[in-house]
Structure formats: C-alpha cells, structure tokens
Write an enzyme that holds these catalytic residues in place. Structure first.
Site, PDB file in Angstrom:
ATOM      1  N   LYS A   1       2.779  10.108  -1.023  1.00 21.38           N
ATOM      2  CA  LYS A   1       1.905  10.624   0.041  1.00 21.38           C
ATOM      3  C   LYS A   1       2.572  11.515   1.106  1.00 21.38           C
ATOM      4  O   LYS A   1       2.111  11.534   2.255  1.00 21.38           O
ATOM      5  CB  LYS A   1       1.155   9.457   0.707  1.00 21.38           C
ATOM      6  CG  LYS A   1       0.267   8.700  -0.283  1.00 21.38           C
ATOM      7  CD  LYS A   1      -0.473   7.557   0.350  1.00 21.38           C
ATOM      8  CE  LYS A   1      -1.885   7.954   0.745  1.00 21.38           C
ATOM      9  NZ  LYS A   1      -2.724   6.785   1.109  1.00 21.38           N
TER      10      LYS A   1
ATOM     11  N   PRO B   1      -9.176  -1.209   8.235  1.00 19.16           N
ATOM     12  CA  PRO B   1      -8.336  -0.028   8.482  1.00 19.16           C
ATOM     13  C   PRO B   1      -6.868  -0.450   8.517  1.00 19.16           C
ATOM     14  O   PRO B   1      -6.541  -1.495   9.086  1.00 19.16           O
ATOM     15  CB  PRO B   1      -8.793   0.474   9.854  1.00 19.16           C
ATOM     16  CG  PRO B   1      -9.729  -0.528  10.402  1.00 19.16           C
ATOM     17  CD  PRO B   1     -10.059  -1.535   9.361  1.00 19.16           C
ATOM     18  N   ARG B   2      -6.021   0.340   7.885  1.00 17.41           N
ATOM     19  CA  ARG B   2      -4.580   0.032   7.949  1.00 17.41           C
ATOM     20  C   ARG B   2      -4.011   0.637   9.220  1.00 17.41           C
ATOM     21  O   ARG B   2      -4.388   1.747   9.609  1.00 17.41           O
ATOM     22  CB  ARG B   2      -3.860   0.641   6.743  1.00 17.41           C
ATOM     23  CG  ARG B   2      -4.344   0.060   5.426  1.00 17.41           C
ATOM     24  CD  ARG B   2      -3.648   0.752   4.248  1.00 17.41           C
ATOM     25  NE  ARG B   2      -4.195   0.288   2.983  1.00 17.41           N
ATOM     26  CZ  ARG B   2      -4.388   1.063   1.910  1.00 17.41           C
ATOM     27  NH1 ARG B   2      -4.065   2.349   1.947  1.00 17.41           N
ATOM     28  NH2 ARG B   2      -4.880   0.555   0.804  1.00 17.41           N
TER      29      ARG B   2
ATOM     30  N   ALA C   1      -7.551  -1.628   0.203  1.00 20.45           N
ATOM     31  CA  ALA C   1      -8.244  -1.568  -1.084  1.00 20.45           C
ATOM     32  C   ALA C   1      -8.894  -2.904  -1.414  1.00 20.45           C
ATOM     33  O   ALA C   1      -9.803  -2.974  -2.237  1.00 20.45           O
ATOM     34  CB  ALA C   1      -7.273  -1.154  -2.186  1.00 20.45           C
TER      35      ALA C   1
ATOM     36  N   ASN D   1      -5.139 -10.715  -3.773  1.00 17.74           N
ATOM     37  CA  ASN D   1      -4.945 -10.083  -2.463  1.00 17.74           C
ATOM     38  C   ASN D   1      -4.421  -8.657  -2.637  1.00 17.74           C
ATOM     39  O   ASN D   1      -4.546  -7.825  -1.753  1.00 17.74           O
ATOM     40  CB  ASN D   1      -3.998 -10.907  -1.573  1.00 17.74           C
ATOM     41  CG  ASN D   1      -2.703 -11.306  -2.256  1.00 17.74           C
ATOM     42  OD1 ASN D   1      -2.552 -11.143  -3.471  1.00 17.74           O
ATOM     43  ND2 ASN D   1      -1.774 -11.846  -1.489  1.00 17.74           N
TER      44      ASN D   1
ATOM     45  N   GLY E   1      -4.221  -4.807  -4.093  1.00 14.79           N
ATOM     46  CA  GLY E   1      -5.233  -3.809  -4.433  1.00 14.79           C
ATOM     47  C   GLY E   1      -4.522  -2.576  -4.922  1.00 14.79           C
ATOM     48  O   GLY E   1      -3.926  -1.860  -4.140  1.00 14.79           O
ATOM     49  N   HIS E   2      -4.531  -2.371  -6.228  1.00 16.61           N
ATOM     50  CA  HIS E   2      -3.811  -1.235  -6.799  1.00 16.61           C
ATOM     51  C   HIS E   2      -4.810  -0.188  -7.263  1.00 16.61           C
ATOM     52  O   HIS E   2      -5.536  -0.390  -8.227  1.00 16.61           O
ATOM     53  CB  HIS E   2      -2.910  -1.702  -7.945  1.00 16.61           C
ATOM     54  CG  HIS E   2      -1.811  -2.606  -7.475  1.00 16.61           C
ATOM     55  ND1 HIS E   2      -1.018  -3.341  -8.319  1.00 16.61           N
ATOM     56  CD2 HIS E   2      -1.367  -2.873  -6.225  1.00 16.61           C
ATOM     57  CE1 HIS E   2      -0.146  -4.028  -7.594  1.00 16.61           C
ATOM     58  NE2 HIS E   2      -0.348  -3.759  -6.325  1.00 16.61           N
ATOM     59  N   THR E   3      -4.840   0.918  -6.530  1.00 12.71           N
ATOM     60  CA  THR E   3      -5.835   1.947  -6.818  1.00 12.71           C
ATOM     61  C   THR E   3      -5.280   2.947  -7.826  1.00 12.71           C
ATOM     62  O   THR E   3      -4.192   3.475  -7.654  1.00 12.71           O
ATOM     63  CB  THR E   3      -6.223   2.683  -5.519  1.00 12.71           C
ATOM     64  OG1 THR E   3      -6.579   1.690  -4.553  1.00 12.71           O
ATOM     65  CG2 THR E   3      -7.389   3.622  -5.735  1.00 12.71           C
TER      66      THR E   3
ATOM     67  N   THR F   1       3.111 -12.560   3.295  1.00  9.18           N
ATOM     68  CA  THR F   1       2.294 -13.212   2.289  1.00  9.18           C
ATOM     69  C   THR F   1       3.060 -14.463   1.837  1.00  9.18           C
ATOM     70  O   THR F   1       4.118 -14.762   2.378  1.00  9.18           O
ATOM     71  CB  THR F   1       1.939 -12.230   1.144  1.00  9.18           C
ATOM     72  OG1 THR F   1       0.932 -12.834   0.330  1.00  9.18           O
ATOM     73  CG2 THR F   1       3.145 -11.850   0.296  1.00  9.18           C
TER      74      THR F   1
ATOM     75  N   LYS G   1       1.774   1.964  -5.216  1.00 10.63           N
ATOM     76  CA  LYS G   1       2.374   1.429  -6.455  1.00 10.63           C
ATOM     77  C   LYS G   1       1.451   1.602  -7.657  1.00 10.63           C
ATOM     78  O   LYS G   1       1.907   1.858  -8.758  1.00 10.63           O
ATOM     79  CB  LYS G   1       2.682  -0.076  -6.316  1.00 10.63           C
ATOM     80  CG  LYS G   1       3.701  -0.409  -5.258  1.00 10.63           C
ATOM     81  CD  LYS G   1       3.870  -1.904  -5.130  1.00 10.63           C
ATOM     82  CE  LYS G   1       2.664  -2.611  -4.556  1.00 10.63           C
ATOM     83  NZ  LYS G   1       2.412  -2.353  -3.122  1.00 10.63           N
TER      84      LYS G   1
ATOM     85  N   ASP H   1       0.807  -1.225   0.000  1.00  8.26           N
ATOM     86  CA  ASP H   1       0.000   0.000   0.000  1.00  8.26           C
ATOM     87  C   ASP H   1       0.839   1.274   0.000  1.00  8.26           C
ATOM     88  O   ASP H   1       0.453   2.288   0.564  1.00  8.26           O
ATOM     89  CB  ASP H   1      -0.992   0.011   1.189  1.00  8.26           C
ATOM     90  CG  ASP H   1      -1.790  -1.260   1.222  1.00  8.26           C
ATOM     91  OD1 ASP H   1      -2.336  -1.624   0.168  1.00  8.26           O
ATOM     92  OD2 ASP H   1      -1.836  -1.920   2.278  1.00  8.26           O
TER      93      ASP H   1
ATOM     94  N   GLN I   1       1.934  -6.369  -3.055  1.00  8.12           N
ATOM     95  CA  GLN I   1       2.281  -6.357  -1.626  1.00  8.12           C
ATOM     96  C   GLN I   1       3.528  -5.486  -1.412  1.00  8.12           C
ATOM     97  O   GLN I   1       3.705  -4.518  -2.125  1.00  8.12           O
ATOM     98  CB  GLN I   1       2.488  -7.781  -1.085  1.00  8.12           C
ATOM     99  CG  GLN I   1       1.185  -8.570  -0.914  1.00  8.12           C
ATOM    100  CD  GLN I   1       0.725  -9.230  -2.209  1.00  8.12           C
ATOM    101  OE1 GLN I   1       1.502  -9.870  -2.901  1.00  8.12           O
ATOM    102  NE2 GLN I   1      -0.541  -9.070  -2.535  1.00  8.12           N
TER     103      GLN I   1
HETATM  104  P1  IMP Z   1      -2.324 -13.034   2.300  1.00  8.56           P
HETATM  105  O1  IMP Z   1      -1.463 -12.429   1.239  1.00  8.56           O
HETATM  106  O2  IMP Z   1      -3.796 -12.913   2.014  1.00  8.56           O
HETATM  107  O3  IMP Z   1      -1.907 -14.428   2.633  1.00  8.56           O
HETATM  108  O4  IMP Z   1      -2.111 -12.172   3.641  1.00  8.56           O
HETATM  109  C1  IMP Z   1      -0.876 -12.183   4.336  1.00  8.56           C
HETATM  110  C2  IMP Z   1      -0.549 -10.814   4.894  1.00  8.56           C
HETATM  111  O5  IMP Z   1      -0.225  -9.929   3.834  1.00  8.56           O
HETATM  112  C3  IMP Z   1      -1.695 -10.150   5.652  1.00  8.56           C
HETATM  113  O6  IMP Z   1      -1.142  -9.355   6.695  1.00  8.56           O
HETATM  114  C4  IMP Z   1      -2.311  -9.226   4.620  1.00  8.56           C
HETATM  115  O7  IMP Z   1      -2.985  -8.128   5.187  1.00  8.56           O
HETATM  116  C5  IMP Z   1      -1.066  -8.790   3.867  1.00  8.56           C
HETATM  117  N1  IMP Z   1      -1.333  -8.396   2.483  1.00  8.56           N
HETATM  118  C6  IMP Z   1      -1.602  -9.196   1.431  1.00  8.56           C
HETATM  119  N2  IMP Z   1      -1.749  -8.475   0.304  1.00  8.56           N
HETATM  120  C7  IMP Z   1      -1.560  -7.196   0.646  1.00  8.56           C
HETATM  121  C8  IMP Z   1      -1.540  -5.975  -0.102  1.00  8.56           C
HETATM  122  O8  IMP Z   1      -1.718  -5.934  -1.323  1.00  8.56           O
HETATM  123  N3  IMP Z   1      -1.303  -4.831   0.609  1.00  8.56           N
HETATM  124  C9  IMP Z   1      -1.060  -4.859   1.931  1.00  8.56           C
HETATM  125  N4  IMP Z   1      -1.033  -5.975   2.670  1.00  8.56           N
HETATM  126  C10 IMP Z   1      -1.286  -7.134   2.028  1.00  8.56           C
HETATM  127 MG    MG Z   2      -2.695  -2.145  -1.871  1.00 14.49          MG
END
Ligand code: IMP
Ligand code: MG
Length: 441
Positions: free
Chosen positions: A330, A303-304, A298, A38, A40-42, A238, A16, A13, A223
């Site tokens: 940011k 909440p982050r 995203a 998993n 999320g690219h906004t 991850t 990117k 986050d 990620q």
């Molecule tokens: P997973 O990738 O769903 O297995 O989650 C493993 C960890 O990575 C968790 O803490 C998720 O919140 C974090 N995570 C996975 N994808 C993202 C991402 O795109 N941005 C931020 N955190 C992520």
């Molecule tokens: Mg993201």
C-alpha cells in the site's frame, strides 16, 4: 522448495491476504497456524472481493492443499458459513482441506464470557472482535477446552460440554447474564460434527509426510506480530502466538522445517481496537490515509486507526520473527503527500529510545522522532518495472530497509495480483518465481 512463513509485522491488516494469494502458485500447501475467524484476509479475484476469515486463502486456487492447524481457535459455524460463500471459487475442496483434531473449538458460551470480561474492563477494554477467540484460548490453557477431534465421539463431546456448561452458567448468572442451554449447544454441535468430520485429521503427520515427499508449505499468519500474546503490546493483543514461533507449535512441526519468514509491512501503520499507537495521526492526513486506504476492519467493519510508518516497531518485529525480507504493501496510498514522516526513534522522559518498548505504559508516553521524507507525488499503481520507480519512493524504501535492517523483496501497489513488483534477485530461492509469475497476469 522452501517452506515460508508469511506474517504481518505491525498490528494486522498489512495486506497479507493479497500476498498469500499472489505467492500461493509457488507452493503446494497453505497452512494456518493460529488465530481464528477474528482474521480478515481480503483477496480480489477477477474483480470480485472475497474476505476469508478462517479458511486459508490458498483455497481459491484449485489443487492446493489447505490445512487448519491445532493452534487455530475453530468456530464450526463460521467455517460452514465461509465454506458456503466460497462455492464457485477454486473448485471443490472436500479432498484438499484438513482441520487439525487438536484445534480448540469456539463454543456459544465463549462470546458471552468475552462480553462480560470486556464490560468489566470499562475504559481499559481491549477492543476485541467479540467472537469468543480469547475465551476459547483461555479454556485451552485452563485445560477445560473442547477440541475439534472431540466431535468425532459425541459421548466424549457431551461429557466435556456438560462440565463446562455448568461452570460457565454459574459465572454468567453471577454477572447477571442469561444461562446457555447445554442441550441446544449439544444439538447444534452434533449437527456441525456430521458436516465437518470428513475434514478432521492429523495435520502434523500429514505435513510431515508431504514435506518428506518434497512438497512446499506456505505458513499463513493471521493478525500481526505486535498483537502476539507474548511479544505484542500486552495486554492489548490477541490470544495466540501470531509470530513465527507459533508456526511450530500451531501445526506440530519442528522449527527446522521453516526456511524463511517473509514480513508483510504496510507503508504506514494502522491499528484496530484499543492500545498504544505512538505514530497515530488524527488530523486531516490521517483521515486521507483512512479514505484512500479504505482502512475499515474486514471482520468488524470498525474504522482502523491510522498513522505513519514506525521503524522501531517494525525492527522489533523483524527481530522476534527472524525476518530478513519484507513485502511492502500500500505505498500507493501515500502517492498524494508532499512530505511523509517516518518515525525513526522516540523521546521518553527526557532521553531518546532507539528500540521499541512493547509495554503500553511506556509506549503511551513516548514522543516519536520523525524523519521527513519527500513525497513521490506519482501514481505507483501499475508500475511493474523497478527501474522506473520514482526516486523519492526508492529513498522511502531505502530508509525503511536501513532502519529495520531487512530488504524489501516485493512491493504491492494495488489490490489486484498484477499490481505487484517482484524484486527477483531478492526472491531467488524463497519462492518459485516461475510459477508465481505465470499467474501474475
Ligand atoms: P481478539 O483477537 O478478538 O481477541 O482481539 C484482540 C485485539 O486484536 C483487538 O484489538 C482486535 O482488534 C485485534 N485483532 C484481532 N484480529 C485482528 C486482525 O485480523 N487484524 C487486525 N486486528 C485484529
Ligand atoms: Mg485483516
């Protein structure tokens, strides 16, 4: 032109999505090498917010070839949903999207397996996105995964599925979870196969040929480096290699093809999910960052967690990725602060640490040492001239550069493309500045 990796240097986050979208005009091909939906690219385009999860952000630019590498965990249903939502942006992509036949599928039993694993961990849960990403990679490593290319022969697919379903259902039943209906999964995936087989191809060969013709590639990370399965804060990570090393294995290219790694870094730090976070700030200042920065996941909407810039963490990230150039995102969120703390080291059990320890059991006990920086108290958004930046903000950049031993070459001060400051001397030879600047307005 150069082939460049753009990846996150913190816990994801970092922004990117916007940076990849901004730089895309300077490249011919955009390639995802790891992760799954998993991510999320906004991206904000003509006032509309688009969140991409699985499809490379380059898809929003007509004429760009987009590839999904073998290192990606691929959910056909997530892909089809995203593809449908993209209609009307960047034109048709039937002839400019290729999915590697080697990418591992996410099947309906993967999120169930993840739920069981997370529940078993109790308070020690990872806080995953619950999309089945981890269990899909687990099957890959256990050598029972099913790959995208297996959908090209439904007999092969059925055989592998039947074996897996029997095993998974035995585990699910023992854990008190309902069994997954194999026949239903087969029918669903036969339907997916009919719709996605036209995209399936040999990504390694394609990239080899295109690079041979002089085409340039932007490798889009998902990620962040501190969530990397090997180099992150294991086990709170991850399940893929989000670091630059993942580019070669995740696409089937040699490391000699990578010319540059750009590290995207947020002016503060955020983290979603569990795991250590030394500079986390849960007071009013943390809440202010969260509100001003709209720090909500995203993908999951969670909440982050927010905190100050952690220089040893980013320095570590620069080391494991070979980063010499940073994209700072940011900083405008920090416009309102009188003072901004920056972590420059830690105290641990009576001694000082200058290096980032990725082990959670150490990180949980470190106390950050902060340098207090003067706030700039000026809106940074819309500033496009480097010479007109507030002195206090230049000091903030300088401290980051000195502490992490990398140069800032681009600053993003808002969600739109035009809210970007290109430090041209620093970007020379890395991106085609002419092509990027043409699209900036
Ligand atoms: P997973 O990738 O769903 O297995 O989650 C493993 C960890 O990575 C968790 O803490 C998720 O919140 C974090 N995570 C996975 N994808 C993202 C991402 O795109 N941005 C931020 N955190 C992520
Ligand atoms: Mg993201």
């Amino acid at each position: 032109m150069a082939n460049v990796v753009v990846l996150g240097t913190q816990w994801g986050d970092e922004g990117k999505g916007k940076i990849v979208d901004l730089l895309t005009p300077g490249f011919d091909i955009i390639a995802r090498y790891q992760g799954g939906h998993n991510a999320g690219h906004t991206v904000c385009l003509r006032g509309r917010k688009i969140v991409l999860h699985l499809i490379p952000s380059g898809i929003l630019h007509s004429g760009k070839l987009c590839v999904i590498g073998n290192g990606v965990a691929f959910s056909p249903s997530a892909f089809l949903k995203e593809a449908a939502a993209l209609e009307g942006f960047g034109g048709s992509f039937d002839d400019r999207l290729v999915i590697s036949r080697g990418a591992h599928l996410i099947l309906p039993y993967h999120p169930v397996a993840e739920k069981i694993a997370e529940e078993r961990k109790g308070a020690k849960k990872i806080g995953t996105t619950s999309l089945g990403i981890g269990p899909s990679y687990e099957d890959k490593v256990a050598r029972c995964g099913i790959r995208v290319g297996d959908l090209l022969d439904l007999e092969v697919f059925r055989e592998k599925l039947t074996l897996n379903i029997a095993e998974k259902n035995a585990l699910f039943q023992a854990a008190g979870f309902p069994a997954v209906d194999g026949e239903e999964v087969y029918r669903e995936f036969a339907g997916h196969a009919a719709r996605i087989s036209k995209y399936i191809g040999d990504v390694s060969l394609l990239l080899h040929r295109k690079m041979g013709e002089g085409k340039s590639v932007l490798f889009e990370g998902a990620q962040g480096a501190l969530l990397d399965i090997d180099h992150g804060t294991y086990p709170f990570v991850t399940s893929s290699n989000s670091t630059a090393g993942g580019v070669a294995t995740g696409l089937g290219i040699g490391p000699t093809r990578i010319d540059e790694v750009l590290g995207v870094v947020k002016a503060y730090t955020t983290r979603v999910g569990s795991g250590p976070f030394p500079t986390e700030t849960q007071d009013d200042r943390g809440r202010l960052i969260s509100e001003r920065g709209n720090e909500f996941g995203a993908t999951t909407g969670r909440p982050r967690r927010c905190g100050w810039f952690d220089a040893p963490a980013v320095a570590y990230s620069c080391r494991v990725n070979g980063i010499e150039r940073l994209v700072l995102t940011k900083p405008d969120i920090l416009d309102v602060f009188e003072e901004i703390p920056v972590c420059i080291g830690y105290d641990y059990k009576g001694s000082s640490l200058s290096l980032f320890p990725p082990e959670p059991w150490i990180l949980e006990k470190v106390v950050p040492r902060y340098r207090m920086m003067k706030g700039w108290k000026t809106p940074l958004q819309h500033l496009t001239d480097r010479r007109r930046l507030p002195a206090a903000f230049l000091d903030y950049i300088k401290l980051i550069e000195d502490e992490v031993e990398a140069r800032v070459c681009l600053v993003s001060t808002g969600v739109e493309r035009k809210d970007s400051l290109l430090f041209e001397e620093e970007l020379e030879g890395v991106v085609d500045l002419g092509r990027v600047k043409k699209d900036l307005v």
